[in-house]
Scaffold this active site. Structure first.
Site, PDB file in Angstrom:
ATOM      1  N   LYS A 169      -2.225 -21.665  17.177  1.00 29.29           N
ATOM      2  CA  LYS A 169      -2.504 -20.283  16.777  1.00 29.29           C
ATOM      3  C   LYS A 169      -3.932 -20.263  16.256  1.00 29.29           C
ATOM      4  O   LYS A 169      -4.181 -20.442  15.074  1.00 29.29           O
ATOM      5  CB  LYS A 169      -1.515 -19.869  15.680  1.00 29.29           C
ATOM      6  CG  LYS A 169      -1.204 -18.402  15.598  1.00 29.29           C
ATOM      7  CD  LYS A 169      -2.389 -17.510  15.343  1.00 29.29           C
ATOM      8  CE  LYS A 169      -2.939 -17.505  13.960  1.00 29.29           C
ATOM      9  NZ  LYS A 169      -4.199 -16.752  13.815  1.00 29.29           N
ATOM     10  N   GLU A 244      -6.244 -28.539   5.739  1.00 31.42           N
ATOM     11  CA  GLU A 244      -7.701 -28.745   5.636  1.00 31.42           C
ATOM     12  C   GLU A 244      -8.287 -27.451   5.116  1.00 31.42           C
ATOM     13  O   GLU A 244      -8.356 -26.461   5.847  1.00 31.42           O
ATOM     14  CB  GLU A 244      -8.285 -29.075   7.014  1.00 31.42           C
ATOM     15  CG  GLU A 244      -7.818 -30.386   7.595  1.00 31.42           C
ATOM     16  CD  GLU A 244      -8.362 -31.604   6.853  1.00 31.42           C
ATOM     17  OE1 GLU A 244      -9.275 -31.456   6.014  1.00 31.42           O
ATOM     18  OE2 GLU A 244      -7.850 -32.697   7.108  1.00 31.42           O
ATOM     19  N   CYS A 278     -16.927 -25.511   6.120  1.00 31.48           N
ATOM     20  CA  CYS A 278     -16.180 -26.011   4.959  1.00 31.48           C
ATOM     21  C   CYS A 278     -16.910 -27.167   4.300  1.00 31.48           C
ATOM     22  O   CYS A 278     -16.762 -27.401   3.115  1.00 31.48           O
ATOM     23  CB  CYS A 278     -14.801 -26.456   5.409  1.00 31.48           C
ATOM     24  SG  CYS A 278     -14.854 -27.591   6.800  1.00 31.48           S
ATOM     25  N   GLU A 378     -16.219 -20.665  -2.938  1.00 28.91           N
ATOM     26  CA  GLU A 378     -16.783 -20.889  -1.610  1.00 28.91           C
ATOM     27  C   GLU A 378     -17.328 -19.555  -1.085  1.00 28.91           C
ATOM     28  O   GLU A 378     -16.588 -18.588  -0.947  1.00 28.91           O
ATOM     29  CB  GLU A 378     -15.667 -21.410  -0.697  1.00 28.91           C
ATOM     30  CG  GLU A 378     -16.143 -21.830   0.652  1.00 28.91           C
ATOM     31  CD  GLU A 378     -15.000 -22.342   1.517  1.00 28.91           C
ATOM     32  OE1 GLU A 378     -13.931 -21.688   1.554  1.00 28.91           O
ATOM     33  OE2 GLU A 378     -15.174 -23.387   2.152  1.00 28.91           O
TER      34      GLU A 378
HETATM   35  P1  NAD Z   1      -7.970 -18.115   6.926  1.00 34.96           P
HETATM   36  O1  NAD Z   1      -7.215 -18.956   5.960  1.00 34.96           O
HETATM   37  O2  NAD Z   1      -8.088 -16.675   6.670  1.00 34.96           O
HETATM   38  O3  NAD Z   1      -7.320 -18.251   8.387  1.00 34.96           O
HETATM   39  C1  NAD Z   1      -7.135 -19.498   9.014  1.00 34.96           C
HETATM   40  C2  NAD Z   1      -6.037 -19.366  10.054  1.00 34.96           C
HETATM   41  O4  NAD Z   1      -4.804 -19.104   9.394  1.00 34.96           O
HETATM   42  C3  NAD Z   1      -6.245 -18.202  11.034  1.00 34.96           C
HETATM   43  O5  NAD Z   1      -5.828 -18.582  12.314  1.00 34.96           O
HETATM   44  C4  NAD Z   1      -5.336 -17.131  10.450  1.00 34.96           C
HETATM   45  O6  NAD Z   1      -4.926 -16.176  11.401  1.00 34.96           O
HETATM   46  C5  NAD Z   1      -4.173 -17.971   9.957  1.00 34.96           C
HETATM   47  N1  NAD Z   1      -3.325 -17.346   8.925  1.00 34.96           N
HETATM   48  C6  NAD Z   1      -3.665 -16.348   8.067  1.00 34.96           C
HETATM   49  N2  NAD Z   1      -2.596 -16.001   7.315  1.00 34.96           N
HETATM   50  C7  NAD Z   1      -1.570 -16.810   7.680  1.00 34.96           C
HETATM   51  C8  NAD Z   1      -0.211 -16.941   7.259  1.00 34.96           C
HETATM   52  N3  NAD Z   1       0.297 -16.198   6.301  1.00 34.96           N
HETATM   53  N4  NAD Z   1       0.552 -17.877   7.853  1.00 34.96           N
HETATM   54  C9  NAD Z   1       0.053 -18.684   8.819  1.00 34.96           C
HETATM   55  N5  NAD Z   1      -1.228 -18.592   9.273  1.00 34.96           N
HETATM   56  C10 NAD Z   1      -2.030 -17.670   8.701  1.00 34.96           C
HETATM   57  O7  NAD Z   1      -9.406 -18.807   7.073  1.00 34.96           O
HETATM   58  P2  NAD Z   1     -10.649 -18.311   7.949  1.00 34.96           P
HETATM   59  O8  NAD Z   1     -11.293 -17.153   7.249  1.00 34.96           O
HETATM   60  O9  NAD Z   1     -10.272 -18.168   9.368  1.00 34.96           O
HETATM   61  O10 NAD Z   1     -11.605 -19.600   7.835  1.00 34.96           O
HETATM   62  C11 NAD Z   1     -12.424 -19.839   6.754  1.00 34.96           C
HETATM   63  C12 NAD Z   1     -11.797 -20.814   5.782  1.00 34.96           C
HETATM   64  O11 NAD Z   1     -11.424 -22.013   6.455  1.00 34.96           O
HETATM   65  C13 NAD Z   1     -12.737 -21.271   4.688  1.00 34.96           C
HETATM   66  O12 NAD Z   1     -12.082 -21.299   3.453  1.00 34.96           O
HETATM   67  C14 NAD Z   1     -13.113 -22.679   5.110  1.00 34.96           C
HETATM   68  O13 NAD Z   1     -13.545 -23.521   4.091  1.00 34.96           O
HETATM   69  C15 NAD Z   1     -11.879 -23.158   5.741  1.00 34.96           C
HETATM   70  N6  NAD Z   1     -12.164 -24.264   6.652  1.00 34.96           N
HETATM   71  C16 NAD Z   1     -11.770 -25.533   6.307  1.00 34.96           C
HETATM   72  C17 NAD Z   1     -12.073 -26.600   7.141  1.00 34.96           C
HETATM   73  C18 NAD Z   1     -11.634 -28.004   6.835  1.00 34.96           C
HETATM   74  O14 NAD Z   1     -11.579 -28.811   7.751  1.00 34.96           O
HETATM   75  N7  NAD Z   1     -11.331 -28.348   5.605  1.00 34.96           N
HETATM   76  C19 NAD Z   1     -12.785 -26.366   8.313  1.00 34.96           C
HETATM   77  C20 NAD Z   1     -13.176 -25.073   8.611  1.00 34.96           C
HETATM   78  C21 NAD Z   1     -12.850 -24.026   7.779  1.00 34.96           C
END
Ligand code: NAD
Length: 471
Positions: A169, A244, A278, A378
């Protein structure tokens, strides 16, 4: 206008059951370039059922068979790296130099997983006991928008290496990249149902993966807030979970650091992926005695990191992914000023000459203390906070004074000393003298930056469950 209307289930592109349509907006010009039909719970359940059927066979494949699958995936992705890079630039404004690197890293990660799988003993025995590492079952792989092609490759590589089948997803903001990536996966001719992908919202498709009893494992990359909710919701079906999450990574400049190298590195690390990374090193810890020198070096170096058209190879900082992200970064810059930090470069508003799109000014704050909002949360944009420290102990204390612990950076000439400092940082990875990567090294966070590790044997083990047979 392009339209993405299908998901990838059981080895075929199939019509979406969900009917909601979302616009894909090009962040450089702010114009709608495509429409994506989002999946619903029914699409997710169809994909899970296909993955469950496929697991019956794929879960029993040999190491060699799975290594062959990984090689096919590497070949298929490698054939389209140019197209994938172009789509990444177009759809989310990733700067072309970064996008090309990350897409290549995505292709390479299949070979890294193949190597890791070869080296990972899946059977161990002693006396009359035999332990085998078994794939956990169907895995739900949920990923963010900020380096889509890479996350899709990395998560799929580890899961497939372990013998899991998957339902992915990806972020709903990545539909074009996902579609192109899927065309590559289709070319790789995996057994039907091993890789299924449903585009859709997190709280619809993602939530179904988390609650469905036929999904054994969730591997999630995204924000800490969603990570926490996945942990809570996943408990009902005892999900195995890898998270992550975010970071607020420190970059410690030791007092013997060579500023000619360390300051350009600080921008590479801080403005990585236009700050939407991240692992971005967004807290620059500087010895108090060298602050004036550092400020001058920052002002001298910043012009080498221009903001602008992400398709231009000279650009270092592109637009933010969407209007929401643009506003989020603006509000953090405002907050920094309100809390008493001083803008050394950049600040609120759009960069001169960039009237359309979601561009922000690459910004450096000085006079930042580690308790300010801009040092704790962040931001996910090109905003660097310079924080001074008294001595080595103080630097380590400030570096570790954060909820996060994903990554850290140390710069210094005396390598023994840099190593000593690195060994005291509470972070999953610490890079000495630059932005470094190693696809066999574990990646993941201490504290609120996550649970578990990805990459190499560590990443594959996260999809395995040991079973001991005793005679
Ligand atoms: P997000 O948490 O909003 O979304 C991430 C994913 O989760 C998306 O596909 C989203 O549709 C899904 N999602 C949202 N609500 C959900 C739910 N209730 N149940 C299941 N899935 C759900 O994050 P984003 O805005 O897409 O990305 C940015 C964030 O990701 C930042 O905080 C960044 O630090 C983090 N990030 C971490 C890493 C790592 O490897 N540690 C890498 C890249 C990004």
């Amino acid at each position: 206008m392009r339209a993405i209307t299908k998901h990838y289930i059981d080895g075929a592109f199939v019509d979406s059951h969900g009917r909601e349509v979302m616009d894909i907006v090009n962040p450089t010009y702010g114009q709608v370039i495509a429409r994506v039909t989002l999946g619903d719970e029914e699409d997710a359940r169809r994909a899970i059922a296909a993955a469950k059927r496929a697991f019956a066979g794929f879960g029993r494949t040999t190491k060699e068979e799975r290594m062959e699958v990984l090689r096919s995936l590497h070949k298929a992705i490698s054939a389209r790296t140019g197209d994938l890079t172009k789509t990444m630039v177009e759809e989310y404004g990733g700067v072309v130099q970064f996008a090309a690197l990350i897409v290549q890293a995505g292709a390479d990660v299949f070979l890294s997983a193949e190597k890791a799988l070869r080296e990972l003993p899946l059977t161990r025995s002693w006396g009359k006991t035999t332990v085998t590492l078994e794939p956990v079952g169907v895995a739900g792989l949920i990923s963010p928008w900020n380096a889509n092609a890479f996350f899709l490759c990395m998560k799929l590589a580890s899961a497939v290496a372990a013998g899991c089948t998957v339902v992915m997803k990806p972020s709903e903001l990545s539909a074009l990249q996902t579609r192109m990536w899927l065309e590559c996966v289709h070319e790789a001719k995996l057994p039907k149902g091993v890789c299924n992908v449903v585009s859709g919202r997190g709280d619809v498709v993602g939530a179904e993966l988390v609650r469905n009893r036929d999904v054994a494992k969730i591997s999630f990359t995204g924000s800490a807030a969603v990570g926490r909710s996945i942990m809570r919701e996943g408990a009902a079906t005892m999900k195995r979970i890898t998270l992550e999450l975010g970071g607020k990574s420190p970059n410690i400049l030791l007092d013997d650091a060579d500023l000619k190298k360390a300051i350009p590195n600080a921008f590479i690390i801080g403005f990585l992926n236009s700050g939407q990374a991240c692992v971005a090193g967004t807290r620059l810890l500087v010895p108090k005695s060298r602050l004036e020198e550092v400020k001058q070096a920052i002002l001298d170096t910043l012009p080498a990191f221009p903001v602008g058209d992400p398709a231009d190879p000279k650009t270092a900082v592109g637009p933010m992914v969407n209007q929401t992200q643009f506003q989020r970064v603006q509000s953090y810059i405002r907050k920094g000023i309100e809390e008493g930090a001083e803008v050394l470069a950049g600040g609120e508003g759009r960069p001169p000459g960039l009237k359309s799109g979601f561009f922000v000014k690459p910004t450096v704050f000085v006079n930042v203390t580690n308790d300010m909002t801009i040092a704790r949360e962040e931001i996910f944009g090109p905003v660097l906070s310079v924080i001074t420290y008294e001595d080595e102990e103080d630097a380590i204390r400030i570096a570790n004074d954060t909820e996060y612990g994903l990554h850290a950076y140390v710069s210094g000439t005396d390598i023994q000393r840099a190593r000593r400092v690195a060994s005291r940082i509470q972070a999953g990875r610490v890079a000495i003298n630059g932005m470094l990567d190693d696809q066999q090294a574990p990646f993941g966070g201490f504290k609120h930056s996550g649970v578990g590790r990805e990459f190499g044997t560590f990443g594959i083990e996260a999809f395995l469950e040991p079973r001991a047979i005793l005679e």
